[in-house]
Design an enzyme around this catalytic site. Structure first.
Site, short mmCIF file in Angstrom:
data_model
loop_
_atom_site.label_atom_id
_atom_site.label_comp_id
_atom_site.label_asym_id
_atom_site.label_seq_id
_atom_site.Cartn_x
_atom_site.Cartn_y
_atom_site.Cartn_z
N ARG A 107 10.82 10.86 -5.16
CA ARG A 107 9.86 11.42 -4.30
C ARG A 107 10.59 11.47 -3.09
NH1 ARG A 107 4.21 8.21 -4.68
NH2 ARG A 107 5.84 6.61 -4.73
N LYS A 126 1.90 2.19 -18.90
CA LYS A 126 0.62 1.75 -19.45
C LYS A 126 -0.75 2.30 -19.28
CE LYS A 126 1.02 -1.89 -16.28
NZ LYS A 126 2.47 -1.79 -15.93
N GLU A 170 7.87 0.98 -25.35
CA GLU A 170 7.81 -0.72 -25.54
C GLU A 170 7.68 -1.33 -24.18
OE1 GLU A 170 8.74 -2.74 -28.62
OE2 GLU A 170 7.66 -3.84 -27.18
N VAL A 208 4.13 -2.53 -22.19
CA VAL A 208 3.31 -3.89 -22.37
C VAL A 208 4.34 -4.95 -22.57
CG1 VAL A 208 1.93 -5.22 -24.10
CG2 VAL A 208 1.64 -2.78 -24.02
N ILE A 225 9.64 -8.30 -23.49
CA ILE A 225 9.38 -8.80 -24.89
C ILE A 225 9.08 -7.67 -26.08
CG2 ILE A 225 7.86 -10.21 -26.25
CD1 ILE A 225 6.77 -11.31 -23.48
N GLY A 242 6.54 -12.22 -4.14
CA GLY A 242 7.18 -10.99 -4.91
C GLY A 242 6.42 -10.81 -6.05
N GLU A 245 1.38 -7.63 -5.70
CA GLU A 245 1.76 -6.57 -4.91
C GLU A 245 0.70 -6.87 -3.52
OE1 GLU A 245 1.76 -2.75 -6.59
OE2 GLU A 245 2.69 -3.70 -8.36
N LYS A 247 -2.93 -3.01 -21.11
CA LYS A 247 -2.27 -3.33 -21.99
C LYS A 247 -2.87 -3.79 -23.51
CE LYS A 247 1.06 -5.02 -18.71
NZ LYS A 247 1.30 -5.92 -17.78
N1 HSE Z 1 1.97 -6.59 -12.37
C1 HSE Z 1 2.26 -6.78 -13.78
C2 HSE Z 1 2.47 -8.28 -14.04
C3 HSE Z 1 3.61 -6.36 -14.23
O1 HSE Z 1 2.21 -9.11 -13.07
O2 HSE Z 1 2.77 -8.76 -15.12
C4 HSE Z 1 3.57 -4.82 -14.61
O3 HSE Z 1 2.76 -4.68 -15.73
#
Ligand code: HSE
Length: 436
Positions: free
Chosen positions: A48, A107, A131, A134, A138, A189, A192, A207
């Protein structure tokens, strides 16, 4: 044997995940080429903000025209890491039309409208791998889709949101309240600036929809998932869980009904025993517990978010899709043949921990117990603690009732009736008890 013609990769999005994908493609180019059987070429990067400096990426590859990039016709694989519903959906379906397979970490889109994507992939004979959508790094969807394809999965129980796990872990380990723990998650961090998607359970619900669809070979959409966030969880709930030998986790739970004729998917805070493997998942880690008929109980654990872990999952998909491409095949598509309906939350059967504020006088316990009996909810344990009222005169008590397994609808009816009792001053909290 190594092909010399490179496989061309287009990257849609170059944020935390996209930039890591580009970096690993460049630094591990030889290994990736050896594993795939052909070199990879980063053919374009749609962003962007083109003016942003992107270390290690040739500025000539940067474009703001993602549509033109996916329509080029010479792109073998499109990696979509922009997220959201549009323009991601249109870009992915356009990529399929123009000859590319797709690796996505999206997702929200897969949970909202995976059916459109799978149908488009199948129509054009392309791969759609996801993959990274989710539980970050992992390996989970591939094991469910492929390794367990011969088994029957009955239950998936997981911690699939790292932010909320961090918050609950802090509340549990330091006694912090929800707001304090959220502030710490933000400062580090994990959360958000707008934490709604995480703390209200939207991220985990998306998920859960994806996991349930794969596990039970049916279609589950975001709207089918019952969702409760963790904003109402208090320090008192955590302390109460501790007294029961439990901890509180935000769980995504996908289950096949006992009669096998339907499935459920839900996300909500729940108490789980400290002895359960999910109880020891600390900080921002994710873990998913899968119960399958022949395999038994499996647990998948690791980092569920962040640039490098998510890029690891994207790169794994990229290698798989490229291998398929070279072999002239595609991997498994959507498997939704069971067409099992998704039942409502009212039909979920589990145990409950209910805290009531009641008048401390003769007959109250019997009254409360009668309401449970009238709704066919069997009580397992009751703990009462008397306390002084606001005038210091006593006469009030906290009553903690833990039930045996009962349908959610029966429990809701019980709570509604309890609220109508004069002797019940309030329902302080209701929490499900899982993992026993
Ligand atoms: N914000 C998500 C978490 C990560 O805290 O697991 C991205 O799905």
């Amino acid at each position: 044997m190594m092909r010399t013609r490179p496989l061309k990769v287009a990257l849609l999005g170059c944020g935390v995940v996209g930039s890591e994908v580009a970096r690993i493609m460049a630094t591990h180019a030889d290994d990736l080429a050896a594993r795939i059987g052909a070199p990879l070429e980063l053919a374009g990067v749609a962003v962007r903000r083109p003016s942003k400096v992107r270390e290690g990426i040739d500025p000539a590859l940067i474009t703001t025209d993602a549509t033109a990039l996916v329509k080029r016709g010479d792109i073998d694989v499109v990696i979509e890491v922009i997220g959201g519903i549009e323009p991601a959906r249109t870009l992915i379906t356009t990529a399929f039309e123009h000859g590319a397979s797709v690796v996505s970490a999206n997702k929200a889109l897969l949970a909202e409208d995976g059916a459109t994507l799978f149908a488009a992939a199948e129509k054009h004979g392309r791969d759609l791998y996801y993959e990274a959508a989710v539980a970050g790094a992992i390996p989970l969807l591939r094991p469910l889709r492929e390794s367990l394809a011969g088994d029957k999965v009955n239950r998936v129980l997981g911690i699939v949101n790292g932010t909320t796990n961090f918050i609950l872990d802090r509340m549990d380990s330091s006694g912090a309240g929800y707001s304090e723990a959220l502030d710490e998650a933000t400062a580090l961090g994990y959360a958000e600036a707008d934490p709604t998607a995480d703390v209200e359970g939207f991220d985990a619900a998306a998920k859960a929809a994806i996991l349930a669809g794969i596990a039970f070979h049916t279609r589950v959409r975001l709207d089918d998932v019952h969702r409760e966030g963790l904003t109402e969880v208090t320090s008192a709930d955590i302390a109460s869980a501790r007294r029961m030998g439990c901890t509180v986790k935000l769980l995504a739970i996908c289950e096949r009904a006992a009669d096998g004729r339907s499935v459920t998917a839900r996300v909500h805070p729940a108490m789980i025993p400290l002895s359960h493997p999910l109880a020891s998942v600390r900080e921002a880690y994710n873990a998913v517990f899968v119960e399958a008929e022949a395999a038994g109980r499996l647990m998948f654990y690791g980092p569920g978010a962040g640039g490098p872990p998510t890029a690891s999952a994207v790169l794994g998909d990229l290698v798989a899709v490229c291998r398929n491409k070279i072999g002239g095949s595609t991997g498994p598509g959507e498997s939704a043949y069971t067409r099992l309906p998704v039942s409502s939350m009212g039909e979920v059967v589990t145990r409950y921990h209910i805290s009531l504020d009641v008048a401390d006088k003769p007959g109250v316990l019997a009254q409360v117990a009668t309401v449970f009996a009238e709704h066919d909810v069997s009580i397992d344990t009751v703990r009462q603690q008397g306390r002084l009222d606001s005038e210091g005169l006593g006469g009030e008590a906290s009553l903690v009732v833990v039930t045996h397994r009962a349908p959610d609808a029966a429990l809701s009816g019980t709570v509604e009736a309890l609220r109508k009792l004069d002797t019940v001053r309030g329902v302080a909290s209701i929490m499900r008890v899982e993992g026993e």
